[in-house]
Motif scaffolding. Structure first.
Motif, short mmCIF file in Angstrom:
data_model
loop_
_atom_site.label_atom_id
_atom_site.label_comp_id
_atom_site.label_asym_id
_atom_site.label_seq_id
_atom_site.Cartn_x
_atom_site.Cartn_y
_atom_site.Cartn_z
N GLN A 1 -25.47 -10.77 -22.01
CA GLN A 1 -25.28 -12.20 -21.83
C GLN A 1 -24.08 -12.52 -20.95
O GLN A 1 -23.63 -13.66 -20.90
N LEU B 1 -38.92 -11.41 -6.41
CA LEU B 1 -38.58 -11.97 -7.71
C LEU B 1 -38.56 -10.89 -8.79
O LEU B 1 -37.92 -11.04 -9.82
N GLN B 2 -39.29 -9.82 -8.51
CA GLN B 2 -39.35 -8.73 -9.47
C GLN B 2 -37.95 -8.20 -9.78
O GLN B 2 -37.15 -7.96 -8.91
N GLY B 3 -37.69 -8.00 -11.00
CA GLY B 3 -36.43 -7.37 -11.36
C GLY B 3 -35.29 -8.35 -11.48
O GLY B 3 -34.21 -8.00 -11.93
N ALA C 1 -8.41 -25.86 -25.43
CA ALA C 1 -9.39 -25.20 -26.29
C ALA C 1 -8.73 -24.32 -27.35
O ALA C 1 -9.18 -24.29 -28.50
N LYS D 1 -34.45 -12.84 -16.00
CA LYS D 1 -34.90 -14.19 -16.34
C LYS D 1 -33.70 -15.06 -16.75
O LYS D 1 -32.82 -14.61 -17.46
N ALA E 1 -14.78 -30.19 -18.85
CA ALA E 1 -14.54 -30.65 -20.22
C ALA E 1 -15.58 -30.05 -21.17
O ALA E 1 -15.25 -29.55 -22.24
N ASP E 2 -16.86 -30.08 -20.74
CA ASP E 2 -17.92 -29.48 -21.56
C ASP E 2 -17.66 -27.99 -21.77
O ASP E 2 -17.88 -27.46 -22.86
N ASP F 1 -47.66 -9.24 -8.29
CA ASP F 1 -47.01 -8.15 -8.99
C ASP F 1 -46.96 -8.47 -10.47
O ASP F 1 -46.35 -9.43 -10.88
N PHE G 1 -16.01 -23.48 -25.10
CA PHE G 1 -15.01 -22.42 -25.23
C PHE G 1 -14.30 -22.51 -26.59
O PHE G 1 -14.02 -21.51 -27.25
N VAL H 1 -10.87 -32.80 -26.83
CA VAL H 1 -11.11 -31.73 -25.86
C VAL H 1 -11.80 -32.31 -24.63
O VAL H 1 -11.41 -32.03 -23.49
N LEU H 2 -12.81 -33.15 -24.84
CA LEU H 2 -13.55 -33.73 -23.71
C LEU H 2 -12.65 -34.63 -22.87
O LEU H 2 -12.80 -34.73 -21.66
N LEU I 1 -45.45 -7.20 -12.82
CA LEU I 1 -44.17 -7.07 -13.52
C LEU I 1 -43.37 -8.36 -13.44
O LEU I 1 -42.51 -8.63 -14.26
N GLN I 2 -43.69 -9.13 -12.41
CA GLN I 2 -42.98 -10.39 -12.20
C GLN I 2 -43.09 -11.29 -13.43
O GLN I 2 -44.16 -11.49 -13.99
N GLY I 3 -42.01 -11.82 -13.82
CA GLY I 3 -42.06 -12.79 -14.91
C GLY I 3 -42.00 -12.16 -16.28
O GLY I 3 -41.88 -12.86 -17.28
N ASP J 1 -42.26 -7.79 -4.09
CA ASP J 1 -41.99 -9.14 -4.52
C ASP J 1 -40.52 -9.27 -4.90
O ASP J 1 -40.05 -8.61 -5.80
N GLN K 1 -14.78 -26.53 -21.81
CA GLN K 1 -13.67 -26.38 -22.75
C GLN K 1 -14.14 -26.53 -24.19
O GLN K 1 -13.69 -25.82 -25.08
N LYS L 1 -40.13 -10.72 -19.12
CA LYS L 1 -38.74 -10.79 -19.54
C LYS L 1 -38.13 -9.40 -19.61
O LYS L 1 -38.71 -8.49 -20.19
N LYS L 2 -36.97 -9.26 -19.02
CA LYS L 2 -36.28 -7.97 -19.03
C LYS L 2 -35.98 -7.54 -20.46
O LYS L 2 -35.57 -8.33 -21.28
#
Lengths: 326, 326
Positions: free
Chosen positions: B158, B182-184, A312, B187, B269-270, A180, B275, A305-306, A182-184, B180, B272, A186-187
């Motif tokens: 995001q 994976l389609q859609g 935070a 990524k 911790a990472d 396919d 953040f 923080v770590l 379209l696969q891969g 397929d 935080q 990027k949206k």
């Protein structure tokens, strides 16, 4: 901030760049790329001489054959008597500068052609800087008399969206895939692409590429059914065999025709407004990065923080306080 | 900024929330969601009582059956005696608040169950705000004695990456597709998913779902071949028929086991630290948005840029000058 460099130097550089002096072009791009204090002067000196070039974005995943295709496209454009500028934008690369070996190797066919200017743009780790510098570099090449400026980017993160926001026409290179096509992909890329080319349509793979292009074309028509705007045409080409590249270019020109002069000007005006806010946001990020106060506390806050000793919210307050204190 | 609200009120709210008072929980979430000046006090008052809940992210495109699956998962968790909090994060929705009809309708099975707290989080147009408020809301539910907190997000922009950065385990729901599977799939999602479930594996579609899960699982093994870390298992489930949900949960627990206590603490911790910088960047964006100086000039500058009378670089300078002047 005002520059200590005499403005006359900038004017001389612009004059020489307009006469086709590659060294002056390179110098001006370095000035805008390094966000030099002279950036504003350069922009002002360039302004009267810009707006004429066709600005074309070109993207595709690694391995899609961007370099070869760009090289073929440059050859076709040179054959038509165009002066061509190429900006290779790689947000993942820390390197930049026209003197890099990479630039020469990747497009060695054009290395000795004075009608072609090739330059890598690097982000030094932040896309914001790239988003700020690249449109200025386009303007340098435009003022230097390039008829066509190609902005080539590897498809990483938001780089395509960023590049799409600074060009007249956005060209997307992809590959036919088994199963396919379209696969891969990027949206979101298909929504910003103005012209799509299925590359490596050569030898055994030609039929597959044509089938993939047809399927993709059908899908786009379905998605955009009823819309009155431009629907991205899907073509096939081969950078290796140098076939189909003329057709791709013809469609790029057709896309620009479809915008009309008013449409093109409105598009560029919108891009300038978006670019304005990119510059503002980038400057705020830069201030945070440069802040001596933040530099002083950031390692200590990071450790706290770590270690779980500092929530935070309080850590953010301290960073902001250090930032505000200078 | 310091709050004019007596700190005692916050302490009372936290005490009542820890006793399971839904109204106090809702009140605390509103305080953190509105970035109230009391945010810091709330964070400080919560801190000693957090870190116990399992925090699970759950995402999938619209139509994948997230609400039904979440509801089934909540039922399964309740059956095991867990107290459950659900935060529904929708960056495209301008609405928020636990009192919305939508919340009651979408999970009406649990509307009268005092062991379940459901809340919608809204972004008021910027993901940064959501990124800042949601981890605090998770902490409220954690302090309120929830054994499991589910952070559900619709896959826009995001938002998944943002949510993945605030949870222990990230669960991705998808569908079997003809052709397929994976389609859609967006990524990058597969890289951040810890557990993957092919939903709507019911009736006629069960075989298709199993085949899709098998293919996806094979692809993941191929991609992660040689890596020693966790490879996301791919399961099938049906929110409609309530099958497979227990298995999905078992894998979620297994993922968390695989982290180990040290690994989990390092991950948190990472998160935080990331953040912290999100909060800082968000505050800088907010300042730009709130700036009276910028508000005064922005329309005039917008018009001048769109008319082509003002280059972007100079426009950005003017906005920054207005910002710096207050």
């Amino acid at each position: 901030v005002t520059s200590t460099r005499p403005a006359a130097d900038i004017d001389t550089l612009v004059t020489r760049a307009r006469e086709g002096d590659a060294r002056s072009v390179a110098r001006l791009i370095s000035l805008v790329e390094n966000a030099s204090p002279a950036l504003r002067e350069v922009a002002a000196a360039l302004a009267p001489h810009t707006g004429r070039a066709r600005v074309i974005g070109l993207t595709g995943s690694p391995g899609v054959g961007k370099s070869t295709s760009t090289s073929m496209l440059v050859r076709a454009l040179r054959g038509q008597g165009n002066r061509v500028g190429v900006l290779a934008v790689d947000p993942s690369s820390p390197f930049s500068g026209g003197a890099l070996l990479g630039d020469r190797v990747r497009m060695q066919d054009h290395a000795t052609d004075s009608g072609v200017f090739i330059r890598s743009m690097a982000s030094r780790g932040h896309l914001g800087g790239l988003a700020a510098a690249t449109p200025q570099a386009v303007r340098v090449l435009d003022a230097a008399g390039c008829d066509v400026v190609l902005v080539e980017t590897v498809g990483v993160g938001q780089s395509e969206v960023t590049v799409a926001g600074m060009v007249d026409t956005f060209l997307f290179l992809t590959l036919a895939r088994t199963g396919d096509q379209l696969q891969g992909i990027k949206k979101g890329i298909l929504e910003i692409a103005d012209v799509i080319a299925v590359n490596k349509a050569d030898g055994d793979r030609a039929d597959e590429a044509r089938a993939a292009a047809k399927e993709l074309s059908g899908a786009l028509r379905l998605v955009h059914r009823g819309s009155k705007g431009w629907v991205a045409p899907v073509l096939t080409c081969s950078g290796l065999e140098d076939t189909g590249v003329d057709d791709v270019w013809a469609r790029v020109l057709e896309h620009r025709e479809s915008l009309g002069q008013d449409g093109l000007e409105a598009k560029r005006a919108d891009q300038q407004l978006e670019f304005t806010w990119t510059l503002v946001r980038d400057e705020l990020q830069q201030r945070l990065r440069r802040s001596a106060g933040v530099k002083e506390v950031r390692e200590e806050i990071r450790a706290a923080v770590l270690a779980g000793d500092l929530p935070a919210t309080l850590a953010a307050d301290r960073i902001l306080a250090a930032y505000d204190a200078g």
